[in-house]
Write a protein that holds these residues in place. Structure first.
Motif, PDB file in Angstrom:
ATOM      1  N   SER A   1      43.642  41.364  67.154  1.00  0.00           N
ATOM      2  CA  SER A   1      43.884  42.657  67.513  1.00  0.00           C
ATOM      3  C   SER A   1      43.435  43.731  66.347  1.00  0.00           C
ATOM      4  N   TYR A   2      43.262  44.964  66.723  1.00  0.00           N
ATOM      5  CA  TYR A   2      42.778  46.007  65.867  1.00  0.00           C
ATOM      6  C   TYR A   2      43.745  47.387  65.730  1.00  0.00           C
ATOM      7  N   ASP A   3      44.901  46.777  65.954  1.00  0.00           N
ATOM      8  CA  ASP A   3      45.861  48.014  65.916  1.00  0.00           C
ATOM      9  C   ASP A   3      46.579  48.559  64.603  1.00  0.00           C
ATOM     10  N   THR A   4      46.261  47.736  63.580  1.00  0.00           N
ATOM     11  CA  THR A   4      46.719  47.899  62.268  1.00  0.00           C
ATOM     12  C   THR A   4      45.574  47.928  61.326  1.00  0.00           C
ATOM     13  N   LYS A   5      45.726  48.702  59.865  1.00  0.00           N
ATOM     14  CA  LYS A   5      44.978  48.374  58.838  1.00  0.00           C
ATOM     15  C   LYS A   5      45.540  47.208  57.925  1.00  0.00           C
ATOM     16  N   ILE A   6      44.427  46.144  57.654  1.00  0.00           N
ATOM     17  CA  ILE A   6      44.679  45.194  57.066  1.00  0.00           C
ATOM     18  C   ILE A   6      44.354  45.062  55.559  1.00  0.00           C
ATOM     19  N   TYR A   7      43.696  46.218  54.948  1.00  0.00           N
ATOM     20  CA  TYR A   7      43.266  46.088  53.749  1.00  0.00           C
ATOM     21  C   TYR A   7      43.629  47.067  52.612  1.00  0.00           C
ATOM     22  N   GLU A   8      43.632  46.836  51.481  1.00  0.00           N
ATOM     23  CA  GLU A   8      43.801  48.026  50.582  1.00  0.00           C
ATOM     24  C   GLU A   8      42.364  48.037  49.697  1.00  0.00           C
ATOM     25  N   LEU A   9      42.025  49.327  49.312  1.00  0.00           N
ATOM     26  CA  LEU A   9      41.118  49.737  48.471  1.00  0.00           C
ATOM     27  C   LEU A   9      40.947  49.061  47.211  1.00  0.00           C
ATOM     28  N   ASN A  10      39.925  48.157  46.810  1.00  0.00           N
ATOM     29  CA  ASN A  10      39.675  47.685  45.555  1.00  0.00           C
ATOM     30  C   ASN A  10      39.086  48.651  44.482  1.00  0.00           C
ATOM     31  N   HIS A  11      40.169  49.525  43.817  1.00  0.00           N
ATOM     32  CA  HIS A  11      39.393  50.397  42.789  1.00  0.00           C
ATOM     33  C   HIS A  11      38.727  49.602  41.954  1.00  0.00           C
ATOM     34  N   GLU A  12      39.193  48.599  41.192  1.00  0.00           N
ATOM     35  CA  GLU A  12      38.493  48.003  40.171  1.00  0.00           C
ATOM     36  C   GLU A  12      37.089  47.554  40.634  1.00  0.00           C
ATOM     37  N   SER A  13      36.684  46.972  42.001  1.00  0.00           N
ATOM     38  CA  SER A  13      35.571  46.721  42.310  1.00  0.00           C
ATOM     39  C   SER A  13      34.623  48.042  42.523  1.00  0.00           C
ATOM     40  N   PHE A  14      35.313  49.005  42.757  1.00  0.00           N
ATOM     41  CA  PHE A  14      34.632  50.456  43.106  1.00  0.00           C
ATOM     42  C   PHE A  14      33.925  50.710  41.803  1.00  0.00           C
ATOM     43  N   LYS A  15      35.064  50.785  40.800  1.00  0.00           N
ATOM     44  CA  LYS A  15      34.666  51.540  39.501  1.00  0.00           C
ATOM     45  C   LYS A  15      33.282  50.866  38.668  1.00  0.00           C
ATOM     46  N   SER A  16      33.564  49.222  39.053  1.00  0.00           N
ATOM     47  CA  SER A  16      32.451  48.399  38.426  1.00  0.00           C
ATOM     48  C   SER A  16      31.141  48.727  38.950  1.00  0.00           C
ATOM     49  N   LEU A  17      31.027  49.136  40.134  1.00  0.00           N
ATOM     50  CA  LEU A  17      29.783  49.717  40.840  1.00  0.00           C
ATOM     51  C   LEU A  17      29.327  50.903  40.789  1.00  0.00           C
ATOM     52  N   PHE A  18      30.502  51.795  40.710  1.00  0.00           N
ATOM     53  CA  PHE A  18      30.174  53.154  40.726  1.00  0.00           C
ATOM     54  C   PHE A  18      31.070  53.934  39.380  1.00  0.00           C
ATOM     55  N   PRO A  19      30.714  53.552  38.123  1.00  0.00           N
ATOM     56  CA  PRO A  19      31.631  54.149  37.140  1.00  0.00           C
ATOM     57  C   PRO A  19      32.025  55.651  37.232  1.00  0.00           C
ATOM     58  N   ASN A  20      30.989  56.508  37.447  1.00  0.00           N
ATOM     59  CA  ASN A  20      31.232  57.874  37.638  1.00  0.00           C
ATOM     60  C   ASN A  20      31.594  58.245  38.867  1.00  0.00           C
ATOM     61  N   ASN A  21      31.812  57.509  39.690  1.00  0.00           N
ATOM     62  CA  ASN A  21      32.067  57.898  41.346  1.00  0.00           C
ATOM     63  C   ASN A  21      31.008  58.464  41.752  1.00  0.00           C
ATOM     64  N   LYS A  22      29.730  58.259  41.537  1.00  0.00           N
ATOM     65  CA  LYS A  22      28.483  58.729  42.140  1.00  0.00           C
ATOM     66  C   LYS A  22      27.617  57.537  42.259  1.00  0.00           C
ATOM     67  N   ALA A  23      27.073  57.558  43.515  1.00  0.00           N
ATOM     68  CA  ALA A  23      25.881  56.670  44.046  1.00  0.00           C
ATOM     69  C   ALA A  23      24.609  57.068  43.486  1.00  0.00           C
ATOM     70  N   GLY A  24      24.199  58.343  43.389  1.00  0.00           N
ATOM     71  CA  GLY A  24      23.055  58.780  42.905  1.00  0.00           C
ATOM     72  C   GLY A  24      21.929  58.594  43.951  1.00  0.00           C
ATOM     73  N   ILE A  25      20.609  59.114  43.575  1.00  0.00           N
ATOM     74  CA  ILE A  25      19.606  59.169  44.590  1.00  0.00           C
ATOM     75  C   ILE A  25      18.253  58.612  43.722  1.00  0.00           C
ATOM     76  N   ASP A  26      17.977  57.248  43.944  1.00  0.00           N
ATOM     77  CA  ASP A  26      16.905  56.663  43.294  1.00  0.00           C
ATOM     78  C   ASP A  26      15.473  57.069  43.996  1.00  0.00           C
ATOM     79  N   LYS A  27      14.495  57.576  42.947  1.00  0.00           N
ATOM     80  CA  LYS A  27      13.610  58.249  43.938  1.00  0.00           C
ATOM     81  C   LYS A  27      12.563  57.193  44.552  1.00  0.00           C
TER      82      LYS A  27
END
Length: 309
Positions: free
Chosen positions: A180-206
C-alpha cells in the motif's frame, strides 16, 4: 619509391579493413548485456525491432517513475523504456540519436524525465552504455572528441561481449513494491544531500545544457512530440534547492519556445504537484508506486488541451 608508397598504403589499408570487418561483425551480433542500470530487454527490442511508438529516456528517476506494464495495459502504443540509472542528459541524447539513425519508423512521442539536477555534472555521469551505442551506430564516432570516455567505453563493451561470461540473464533494473501507498516511509538524508550539493545548488553545466538543447532539437527536426516531466519529489528536498527556480525556468522556457514540446511538473510549485505524492516515494526523489504515477502521467497527457494525441 613506388614500392615504399605501396608498403605505406598496405600498412594503413590492412588495419583499416580489419577494423572495418571487426566493427561490422560486432555491430551485427551485438546485444545489450543484462545490467542493474537499465531494462536490457527494452534496449535490445528497441534497437532490433525499431518500431517504437513511444520512447522514454532519463536516469533512475525515469526508471523508478514509469511502469512499462501499466503503460502498455492502458494504451495501444509500443513503449520502450530506455532510461539508464546514474546517466546524464548527454547519454540520453546519444541514445535518442542512435535510435533515430537506425529506424525508418519515427516514434510519435518522447518522454524525458528532467529534474533540478539535470544539468549538474556530479549527480549523474557519462555511462558505459555509450560504448554499446557506438557499436550499434558508427555515426556516433563523430562525438569521440566531444565525450572523452566514448571510445574507451566502446572497447569495454566489446570486451564484455566476447571475453566475459555473463550468465545472469535475469539481471535488470528493479524497484521493489509495497502493498500500500497510504503513508510516507522515508526520511530525508541531509548528510547525503550536503555531500552532493554542499551549497544547496545544482548549477548549470554548459555542456549538459547544450546536450539538452540538442535533444530537444532532435525531436523538433523529426517532428516528434516531446513530453518533459519532472517526477514527484519530497517537499523538504525541494525546499533545500536554492537554485530550483533558475533550473525549472529552462524547462518552462523550452515549452514556450518550441512547438510540440510540453512540460509537466509534479514537484513543489508545479501545476501537477500534490503533497500526497510523498506517500508514493521510496526516498526523497525516487518513486516506488510507479504504476500509480504512470496512470497519473497518462491521464494528464490525455487530458492536456494542447498535446497532440
Amino acid at each position: 619509391m613506388r614500392k615504399f608508397i605501396f608498403q605505406i598504403l598496405l600498412f594503413i589499408l590492412i588495419p583499416t579493413i580489419l577494423l572495418g570487418i571487426y566493427y561490422i561483425s560486432t555491430s551485427t551480433i551485438h546485444k545489450f548485456l543484462p545490467s542493474k542500470s537499465y531494462y536490457y530487454d527494452d534496449f535490445n527490442s528497441a534497437f532490433d525491432s525499431k518500431d517504437a511508438d513511444v520512447l522514454a529516456l532519463g536516469n533512475s528517476k525515469l526508471l523508478s517513475a514509469l511502469c512499462n506494464q501499466t503503460y502498455n495495459k492502458l494504451t495501444d502504443k509500443k513503449l520502450y523504456n530506455l532510461g539508464v540509472a546514474a546517466s546524464n542528459i548527454s547519454v540520453s541524447r546519444l541514445i535518442l540519436e542512435s535510435y533515430l539513425n537506425r529506424t525508418n519508423k519515427l516514434p510519435e512521442m518522447i518522454l524525458l524525465e528532467v529534474s533540478w539536477f539535470t544539468f549538474n555534472p556530479n549527480r549523474t555521469g557519462f555511462n558505459k552504455i555509450s560504448g554499446d551505442l557506438l557499436i550499434k551506430d558508427i555515426k556516433l564516432v563523430r562525438y569521440t572528441f566531444q565525450y572523452d570516455n566514448l571510445f574507451r567505453y566502446y572497447f569495454i563493451s566489446s570486451f564484455n561481449q566476447y571475453i566475459k561470461k555473463r550468465n545472469n540473464k535475469s539481471l535488470s533494473w528493479n524497484m521493489e513494491k509495497r502493498d500500500s501507498y497510504d503513508t510516507k516511509i522515508y526520511e530525508l538524508n541531509h548528510e547525503s544531500f550536503k555531500s552532493l550539493f554542499p551549497n544547496n545548488k545544482a548549477g548549470i553545466d554548459k555542456k549538459l545544457l547544450a546536450d539538452f538543447n540538442a535533444f530537444v532539437d532532435l525531436c523538433k527536426k523529426n517532428n516528434i512530440t516531446l513530453i518533459l516531466f519532472s517526477a514527484p519529489e519530497d517537499e523538504e528536498y525541494c525546499l533545500l534547492q536554492k537554485d530550483r527556480n533558475m533550473i525549472y525556468k529552462i524547462f518552462y522556457d523550452t515549452e514556450s519556445r518550441y512547438k510540440n514540446v510540453y512540460y509537466l511538473n509534479y514537484t513543489l510549485g508545479g501545476k501537477y504537484y500534490n503533497k500526497s505524492f510523498e506517500n508514493w516515494l521510496y526516498n526523497s526523489h525516487h518513486i516506488q508506486a510507479n504504476d500509480l504515477f504512470t496512470k497519473k502521467l497518462l491521464y494528464d497527457i490525455d487530458n492536456h488541451s494542447s498535446i497532440k494525441k
